[in-house]
Motif scaffolding. Structure first.
Motif, short mmCIF file in Angstrom:
data_model
loop_
_atom_site.label_atom_id
_atom_site.label_comp_id
_atom_site.label_asym_id
_atom_site.label_seq_id
_atom_site.Cartn_x
_atom_site.Cartn_y
_atom_site.Cartn_z
N THR A 142 0.80 -1.30 0.14
CA THR A 142 0.31 -0.03 0.28
C THR A 142 0.89 1.52 0.08
O THR A 142 2.15 1.52 0.16
N ILE A 143 0.30 2.72 0.15
CA ILE A 143 0.93 4.05 -0.35
C ILE A 143 1.45 4.33 1.35
O ILE A 143 2.60 4.14 1.28
N GLU A 144 0.69 3.92 2.01
CA GLU A 144 1.36 3.47 3.52
C GLU A 144 2.58 3.28 3.99
O GLU A 144 3.32 3.28 4.72
N ASP A 187 4.05 9.87 -3.04
CA ASP A 187 2.87 9.89 -4.00
C ASP A 187 2.48 8.59 -4.29
O ASP A 187 3.55 7.82 -5.16
N ASP A 214 -0.72 6.02 -6.13
CA ASP A 214 -1.86 5.38 -6.38
C ASP A 214 -2.62 4.57 -5.22
O ASP A 214 -1.77 3.96 -5.30
N LYS A 215 -3.63 4.98 -5.87
CA LYS A 215 -4.33 4.18 -4.10
C LYS A 215 -4.53 3.08 -4.67
O LYS A 215 -5.37 2.75 -5.51
N GLY A 216 -5.65 2.02 -3.17
CA GLY A 216 -5.67 0.85 -4.34
C GLY A 216 -4.18 -0.45 -4.28
O GLY A 216 -3.44 -0.21 -3.95
N THR A 217 -5.05 -1.74 -4.70
CA THR A 217 -4.55 -2.24 -5.14
C THR A 217 -4.30 -3.09 -6.46
O THR A 217 -3.82 -4.05 -7.28
N ARG A 257 0.40 0.81 -11.25
CA ARG A 257 -0.04 1.69 -10.28
C ARG A 257 1.54 2.07 -10.02
O ARG A 257 1.92 1.59 -10.05
N PHE A 264 4.25 4.16 -7.34
CA PHE A 264 4.30 5.03 -5.66
C PHE A 264 6.16 5.38 -5.66
O PHE A 264 6.99 5.21 -6.82
#
Length: 144
Positions: free
Chosen positions: A42-44, A72, A74-77, A81, A83
């Motif tokens: 995840t981005i976190e 920054d 993309d959110k989600g999986t 995408r 990061f």
């Protein structure tokens, strides 16, 4: 790609390019490494890993300081995408290097991509230039 010369680090599984043209900033570097598919990060988690990464980078070179300028992604999986983290590394002699480091996710795999240049704009532009072909290499999902 124009202005980029492929380099071969000794025995490494990293694909590395060095710029020798004004268009990409002489001395700029871009490298990427391919990995198996990974859609769980995840981005976190990426943000937390970057905090640890800068501590490790600075420990390797006494007197070096690395600052995170922004994170920054993309959110989600889903895929594709990306990061990204933008960093400023200041060497003990005051030399500045801007870096964009990212993780790219595709259907066939994931990749780390790092761009370094003497300007933030250069590192960001060079990262974007390489992100597209690396994402294609990782496999884009079929159109619905």
């Amino acid at each position: 790609m124009s202005g980029w010369k492929p380099q071969r680090p000794n025995g490494a599984d990293v694909t590395f390019f060095l710029c020798d043209d004004a268009k990409c900033g002489p001395g700029s570097k871009v490298s990427y490494r391919l990995y198996p598919p990974n859609t769980t990060m995840t981005i976190e988690q990426f943000r937390a890993s970057q905090e640890q990464t800068i501590k490790l980078l600075d420990r390797r070179v006494p007197g070096q300081t690395t600052t995170i300028l922004g994170v920054d992604g993309d959110k989600g999986t889903g895929v594709p995408r990306v990061f990204r983290v933008r960093r400023l590394k200041v060497a003990p002699d005051g030399t500045r290097e801007y870096q964009v480091s990212g993780v790219l996710f595709g259907v066939k795999g994931s990749a780390s991509l790092i761009s370094s240049a003497d300007s933030e704009k250069g590192s960001t532009t060079n990262f974007a230039q390489f992100a597209v072909p690396v994402l294609v290499l990782l496999g884009l999902p079929p159109r619905q």
